[in-house]
Design a protein around this motif. Sequence first.
Motif, PDB file in Angstrom:
ATOM      1  N   ASN A 138     -34.361 140.899  12.853  1.00  0.00           N
ATOM      2  CA  ASN A 138     -33.199 140.762  13.722  1.00  0.00           C
ATOM      3  C   ASN A 138     -33.594 140.745  15.192  1.00  0.00           C
ATOM      4  N   ARG A 139     -34.614 141.521  15.544  1.00  0.00           N
ATOM      5  CA  ARG A 139     -35.100 141.494  16.930  1.00  0.00           C
ATOM      6  C   ARG A 139     -35.725 140.138  17.252  1.00  0.00           C
ATOM      7  N   GLU A 140     -36.416 139.557  16.281  1.00  0.00           N
ATOM      8  CA  GLU A 140     -37.005 138.233  16.502  1.00  0.00           C
ATOM      9  C   GLU A 140     -35.920 137.177  16.671  1.00  0.00           C
ATOM     10  N   GLY A 159     -26.353 141.203   7.407  1.00  0.00           N
ATOM     11  CA  GLY A 159     -27.801 141.279   7.522  1.00  0.00           C
ATOM     12  C   GLY A 159     -28.367 141.106   8.914  1.00  0.00           C
ATOM     13  N   PHE A 160     -27.674 140.376   9.797  1.00  0.00           N
ATOM     14  CA  PHE A 160     -28.187 140.178  11.147  1.00  0.00           C
ATOM     15  C   PHE A 160     -27.933 141.375  12.055  1.00  0.00           C
ATOM     16  N   LEU A 218     -29.771 151.134  16.009  1.00  0.00           N
ATOM     17  CA  LEU A 218     -28.499 151.076  15.287  1.00  0.00           C
ATOM     18  C   LEU A 218     -27.871 149.694  15.422  1.00  0.00           C
ATOM     19  N   ALA A 219     -27.959 149.112  16.618  1.00  0.00           N
ATOM     20  CA  ALA A 219     -27.328 147.822  16.865  1.00  0.00           C
ATOM     21  C   ALA A 219     -28.081 146.664  16.211  1.00  0.00           C
ATOM     22  N   TYR A 220     -29.381 146.831  15.968  1.00  0.00           N
ATOM     23  CA  TYR A 220     -30.152 145.802  15.259  1.00  0.00           C
ATOM     24  C   TYR A 220     -30.156 146.037  13.744  1.00  0.00           C
ATOM     25  N   ASP A 221     -29.691 147.173  13.294  1.00  0.00           N
ATOM     26  CA  ASP A 221     -29.806 147.553  11.889  1.00  0.00           C
ATOM     27  C   ASP A 221     -29.040 146.597  10.977  1.00  0.00           C
ATOM     28  N   PRO A 222     -29.682 146.015   9.964  1.00  0.00           N
ATOM     29  CA  PRO A 222     -28.966 145.158   9.016  1.00  0.00           C
ATOM     30  C   PRO A 222     -28.023 145.991   8.159  1.00  0.00           C
ATOM     31  N   GLN A 223     -26.823 145.470   7.980  1.00  0.00           N
ATOM     32  CA  GLN A 223     -25.805 146.208   7.251  1.00  0.00           C
ATOM     33  C   GLN A 223     -25.577 145.639   5.852  1.00  0.00           C
TER      34      GLN A 223
END
Length: 201
Positions: free
Chosen positions: A134-136, A87-88, A153-158
């Motif tokens: 995630n940005r916060e 999620g992060f 893409l790099a901040y996207d929760p998986q």
Amino acid sequence: DDEPKYGLAVVGTVHPDGVWRKSDARPGDGVYLTKALGTGLVLQAAREDRAPDGALEAATEAMVELNREAAEALRPFEPHAVTDVTGFGLLGHAHEVAVRSEVRLELDAGAVPALPGALEVAEQGIRTGGDRRNREFAGPHVESTAAPELEALAYDPQTAGGLLVTLPNDKRVVLEATFATAGLPLHHVGAVEEGAGVTLS
């Protein structure tokens, strides 16, 4: 909420020497991912009926792929730090590794693997609520010069993301050969350096 949700608790035992922590990354390590990113972006695009053809199917295939085989292939190499990317997002989990290990993770945005369609929908401005959170969480600790879609893409929760791994660079050739022989994906995405924080460039 129309979407069903559930939670799981997993209870078991493990030998103390078999535990992988996210707090033992060391300068000189390479940084690896075992799965492509973008499930959050693709799922959000599908909710908005804007997902490219085949993107949802590719994301679903990635989500149902367990980390078991990758972990089994990785175990003989005695990695320094391991965590799953969930999620992060990549940057949130990289931040956790960096702060707990007291190191700096330098990530190559162009080497970060994307699921089919993920960058396309990111370029269209599609984002999840998790992107903002995630940005916060990680943003104050991340220095990024990456293009907006690569940063998204790099901040996207998986959902059911792969493993984020650090281990010594001198093991890279054999590690990559082992994964290739097993037919498993492995992506070298950066390096561990002295310092603090995370860079994406």
